[in-house]
Design an enzyme around this catalytic site. Structure first.
Site, short mmCIF file in Angstrom:
data_model
loop_
_atom_site.label_atom_id
_atom_site.label_comp_id
_atom_site.label_asym_id
_atom_site.label_seq_id
_atom_site.Cartn_x
_atom_site.Cartn_y
_atom_site.Cartn_z
N HIS A 100 30.63 83.22 17.41
CA HIS A 100 30.76 81.80 17.76
C HIS A 100 29.52 81.47 18.58
O HIS A 100 29.01 82.32 19.32
CB HIS A 100 31.96 81.54 18.67
CG HIS A 100 33.29 81.92 18.10
ND1 HIS A 100 33.78 83.19 18.14
CD2 HIS A 100 34.26 81.16 17.51
CE1 HIS A 100 34.98 83.21 17.60
NE2 HIS A 100 35.30 82.01 17.20
N ASP A 103 29.66 82.69 22.04
CA ASP A 103 29.68 84.15 22.28
C ASP A 103 28.29 84.64 22.66
O ASP A 103 28.15 85.49 23.53
CB ASP A 103 30.09 84.92 21.01
CG ASP A 103 31.47 84.58 20.51
OD1 ASP A 103 32.31 84.15 21.31
OD2 ASP A 103 31.71 84.75 19.29
C1 XUL Z 1 41.50 83.12 15.93
C2 XUL Z 1 40.51 83.64 14.97
C3 XUL Z 1 39.10 83.27 15.26
C4 XUL Z 1 38.30 82.94 14.03
C5 XUL Z 1 36.92 82.46 14.37
O1 XUL Z 1 42.78 83.56 15.68
O2 XUL Z 1 40.83 84.33 14.04
O3 XUL Z 1 38.54 84.34 15.92
O4 XUL Z 1 38.18 84.03 13.20
O5 XUL Z 1 36.92 81.35 15.19
#
Ligand code: XUL
Ligand code: CO
Length: 438
Positions: A100, A103
């Protein structure tokens, strides 16, 4: 600085090795069904869990105390974390990672500063990718942690928040492109509702569709070639998430004319939260030609939330690999370990054990699924089961050559159908004979 001291690059040593820091099944160069294991899986480490996971839960703060988390300011910590991340990816021997925006770079005191942090960290990330050959499977934007997203991002009742989320995705897509990312993921975050007493469902659906339309437009505008993926999840954080499961997303995409622009990123634990199996969700997405990537993890049957554990159950791996092999792979997608250590697993080496175990489970699943497919026992059984639709009245049904009236006439002449066994237990035993081979 070396963060994972005493751990060398993990090697394939085969099933006879008793070295816990070696692969027993995952041999990246082994060719199975015409591709190497590396090509089949395109394994990726999830930056948020592996590098940023602290062990915190609802009842206690972080307990992992990672060495890369000590620094003078958030940017210095972000840089150390990135160095540690690429050391981990390299030693583990995965070709990809996922992140993300928040992150890899900390949020600043305003939007402009957040973007500047992100673009600075992208430069460093680019250098590390170049030096190690490790690539970005997908990028995404965190549109759920900051309190501004309390009532959602694209589905927020306040267009100010919609605009903020859009601007964040714009930048996250820019850096994903800049880093050669092969996909871009939308996980719903807080796109959902807690109560219909304060929610205009139809309005929120339309807003979400506008959000996705704009993302598609922007993708085209900047010439980003990656696949856009939506990741279903039925609940958590909101009580009712709009992207409930694969079927809900496919319906949404069809309703808003977005079907060709998105594929699905299926996560195992999200499937079970929706009351489905992992294999069911993969099958629904694949049947629509929309299975794009996988968040490889598993839940706990005794716990009703998203525990994000590393998958080690061979049956689940086999059933998943049957679907992936049959659709000829994931294209630009891969297997991202959206999984975290248990709070009690506090050693740095636990990060290796967790990934190794799951990579081996999927590799074993691939070997078994490949044998099952080659032997055609299941395929032949299923083909025979539906063979009635290949001729006579069955064929007429499929070819639109018969209607209810004709079918009634046919039934009056042919009486009761004969029940044929579905032979579930026999088939389950057959699966076990393949499990015993490896
Ligand atoms: C949340 C989830 C996230 C997504 C990316 O449950 O799976 O980590 O994969 O935002
Ligand atoms: Co996920």
């Amino acid at each position: 600085m070396e963060y994972f001291k005493g751990i060398e690059k993990i090697k394939f040593e085969g099933n006879d090795s008793d070295n816990p820091l070696s692969f027993k099944y995952y041999d990246e160069n082994k060719v199975v069904a015409g591709k190497t294991m590396k090509e089949h899986f395109r394994f990726a480490v999830a930056y948020w869990h592996t590098m940023k996971g602290s062990g915190a839960d609802m009842f206690g703060w972080g307990n992992y105390n990672r060495p890369w988390e000590k620094g003078k300011n958030p940017m210095e910590i972000a840089e150390k974390t990135l160095d540690a991340a690429f050391e981990f990816f390299t030693k583990l021997g995965v070709p990809y990672y996922c992140f993300h925006d928040r992150d890899i770079a900390p949020e600043g005191s305003n939007f402009a500063e957040s973007c500047s942090n992100l673009h600075k960290m992208t430069e460093k990330t680019k250098q590390l990718q170049k030096a190690t050959g490790i690539k970005l499977l997908w990028g995404t934007a965190n549109l759920f942690s900051n309190p501004r997203f309390t009532h959602g991002a694209g589905s927020n009742p306040d267009p100010h928040v919609f605009a903020y989320a859009a601007s964040q995705v714009k930048n996250a897509m820019d850096v994903t492109k800049e880093l050669g990312g092969e996909n871009y993921v939308f996980w719903g975050g807080r796109e959902g509702y807690e109560t219909l007493l304060n929610t205009n469902y139809s309005q929120e659906q339309e807003q979400l569709a506008r959000f996705f339309e704009m993302a598609v437009d922007y993708k085209k505008k900047i010439g980003f070639k990656g696949t856009l993926l939506i990741e279903p999840k039925p609940k958590e954080p909101t009580k009712h998430q709009y992207d409930f499961d694969a079927a809900s997303i496919l319906n949404f995409l069809r309703a808003f004319d977005l079907f060709d622009d998105f594929k699905l990123n299926i996560e195992a634990n999200h499937a079970t939260l929706a009351g489905h199996t992992f294999q069911h969700e993969l099958t629904v997405a694949s049947a629509a030609g929309r299975l794009g990537s996988i968040d490889a993890n598993t839940g706990d049957t005794l716990l009703g939330w998203d525990t994000d554990q590393f998958l080690t159950n061979i049956y689940d791996a086999v059933y998943a690999m049957l679907v992936v092999l049959k659709q000829g792979g994931l294209g630009s997608g891969g297997f991202n370990f959206d999984a975290k250590l248990r709070r009690g697993s506090t050693d740095l080496s636990d990060l290796f054990h967790a990934h190794i175990g799951s990579m081996d489970a999927f590799a074993k699943g691939l070997l078994i699924a490949d044998e099952i497919i080659k032997d055609k026992i299941l395929d032949n059984f299923i083909e025979e089961r539906y063979s009635g639709y290949k001729h006579g009245t069955g064929l007429k049904i499929m070819n639109r050559e018969i209607d209810f009236i004709e079918l009634e006439k046919w039934i009056l002449q042919n009486n009761e159908p004969i029940i044929k066994s579905g032979k579930q237990e026999y088939l389950e035993n057959i699966i076990n004979t393949y499990l015993r081979k490896f």
